[in-house]
Design a protein around this motif. Structure first.
Motif, short mmCIF file in Angstrom:
data_model
loop_
_atom_site.label_atom_id
_atom_site.label_comp_id
_atom_site.label_asym_id
_atom_site.label_seq_id
_atom_site.Cartn_x
_atom_site.Cartn_y
_atom_site.Cartn_z
N GLU A 105 0.90 6.20 11.66
CA GLU A 105 2.09 7.01 11.96
C GLU A 105 2.85 7.36 10.70
N GLN A 106 3.05 6.38 9.81
CA GLN A 106 3.79 6.60 8.58
C GLN A 106 2.88 6.95 7.40
N CYS A 107 1.56 6.92 7.61
CA CYS A 107 0.59 7.17 6.54
C CYS A 107 0.85 6.24 5.35
N MET A 108 0.73 4.94 5.61
CA MET A 108 0.94 3.93 4.58
C MET A 108 -0.11 2.83 4.74
N PRO B 241 2.44 4.52 0.26
CA PRO B 241 2.11 5.76 0.97
C PRO B 241 0.71 6.25 0.60
N VAL B 242 0.02 6.84 1.58
CA VAL B 242 -1.27 7.48 1.35
C VAL B 242 -1.26 8.82 2.07
N SER B 243 -2.16 9.68 1.71
CA SER B 243 -2.25 10.98 2.36
C SER B 243 -2.81 10.85 3.76
N ALA C 177 13.02 3.18 -8.31
CA ALA C 177 12.57 4.19 -7.35
C ALA C 177 12.25 3.52 -6.01
N ASP C 178 12.35 4.31 -4.94
CA ASP C 178 12.06 3.76 -3.61
C ASP C 178 10.78 4.37 -3.05
N VAL C 179 10.41 3.98 -1.85
CA VAL C 179 9.15 4.40 -1.26
C VAL C 179 9.13 5.89 -0.98
N TYR C 180 10.29 6.51 -0.78
CA TYR C 180 10.33 7.95 -0.52
C TYR C 180 9.95 8.74 -1.77
N GLU C 181 10.38 8.26 -2.91
CA GLU C 181 10.00 8.92 -4.16
C GLU C 181 8.52 8.73 -4.46
N VAL C 182 7.99 7.57 -4.08
CA VAL C 182 6.55 7.36 -4.23
C VAL C 182 5.78 8.32 -3.32
N ALA C 183 6.27 8.53 -2.10
CA ALA C 183 5.63 9.46 -1.17
C ALA C 183 5.68 10.88 -1.71
N ARG C 184 6.78 11.23 -2.37
CA ARG C 184 6.89 12.55 -2.98
C ARG C 184 5.86 12.72 -4.09
N ALA C 185 5.71 11.69 -4.90
CA ALA C 185 4.70 11.74 -5.97
C ALA C 185 3.31 11.84 -5.38
N LEU C 186 3.06 11.12 -4.28
CA LEU C 186 1.75 11.16 -3.64
C LEU C 186 1.46 12.55 -3.07
N ALA C 187 2.47 13.20 -2.51
CA ALA C 187 2.27 14.53 -1.96
C ALA C 187 1.84 15.51 -3.04
N ALA C 188 2.41 15.37 -4.22
CA ALA C 188 2.00 16.22 -5.33
C ALA C 188 0.63 15.83 -5.85
N LEU C 189 0.34 14.55 -5.80
CA LEU C 189 -0.96 14.06 -6.27
C LEU C 189 -2.10 14.59 -5.41
N THR C 190 -1.90 14.63 -4.10
CA THR C 190 -2.97 15.00 -3.17
C THR C 190 -2.87 16.43 -2.66
#
Length: 272
Positions: free
Chosen positions: A111-114, A128-130, A229-242
């Motif tokens: 659900e949260q893609c983690m 976070p993962v894609s 940094a928090d998990v939301y910023e990590v998710a933002r980085a992941l979105a750009a990564l993938t």
């Protein structure tokens, strides 16, 4: 220790073996000192200098090198689907080899893609993962997984969980197809360097530190206290990564200016 060292292809003259020996003896003698068996002045381990640790030869891979590794892994070997999944997991999460091996079906939050990573020092963190990777992991678990949620997720076709030997065989095969992989002794940990370097260059030190799972005071300077940094910023980085959106971003500031392809781009169900 140096004379009796087993020389491997990545040997560096026994410096690390000597360092570990001296560190162990210092620990042993420190207990003796604490128990009053010897005095600080009579502690011989403190007077033995440790060899200076050499700089790591690991570094971030280029986009072309990373693409070549992924292509060979997904098109050769006796289980290319598994190997492509292993590489994507480590590229997306920057987890250590042990973190990937310890992954369980219960650690996957669709659900949260983690994914929940269990790494060295008994550290546990949610990463976070894609959606692509989460779907691949879930499908892999459904096809090959054990009967319990706590069983390890990554498995061979016969249902047995993989071990560190799968990583060894994977990089040996990659080295046969890509000579520079064998020459430079590229390993799974190079993927961690690659991803974290990209994140740091694109999103700054604080996000890269959170992406890596570093949270102790000894992991960074005092500045980290103010730029955590928090998990939301990590998710933002992941979105750009993938190049894929992430559910956590709906509760945070939207991603702007994201490269549609990211570092690795979306992949298909078979990992290509």
């Amino acid at each position: 220790m140096k004379d009796q060292l087993v020389v491997r292809r990545n040997s560096r003259g026994g410096r690390t073996a000597a360092e570990h020996l001296i560190s162990s003896l210092r620990c042993l003698y420190s207990y003796a000192e604490a128990d009053g068996l010897i005095t600080e002045f009579n502690n011989p381990a403190k007077r033995v200098p440790k060899p200076r640790r050499l700089a790591s030869t690991r570094r971030a891979l280029s986009e072309r090198q990373l693409a070549s590794i992924n292509e060979v892994a997904a098109t050769t070997g006796n289980d290319p689907e598994l190997d492509a999944l292993i590489l994507r997991l480590h590229i997306e999460t920057a987890c250590r080899r042990g973190g990937g091996l310890a992954l369980r079906r219960a650690d996957l939050d669709m659900e949260q893609c983690m994914v929940q990573l269990h790494e060295k020092g008994e550290t546990v963190r949610w990463q976070p993962v894609s959606l692509t990777l989460a779907t691949q992991l879930a499908g892999h678990s459904d096809d090959r997984g054990g009967g319990k949620p706590t069983d390890r997720l990554l498995r061979y076709r016969n249902g047995r969980p993989i071990t560190s030997r799968r990583h060894d065989h994977l990089w040996q095969r990659l080295g046969r197809h890509l000579p520079w992989v064998a020459t430079q002794q590229v390993s799974t940990h190079w993927l961690r360097h690659t991803t974290l370097t990209w994140v740091e260059r694109s999103f700054g030190y604080a996000v890269a530190r959170a992406f890596a799972g570093h949270n102790g005071r000894s992991d960074a300077g005092t500045t980290s206290t103010y730029v955590r940094a928090d998990v939301y910023e990590v998710a933002r980085a992941l979105a750009a990564l993938t190049g894929e959106s992430h559910p956590l971003l709906s509760a945070a500031v939207g991603v702007r200016g994201v490269n549609a392809q990211g570092l690795i781009g979306p992949s298909t169900r078979d990992g290509t």
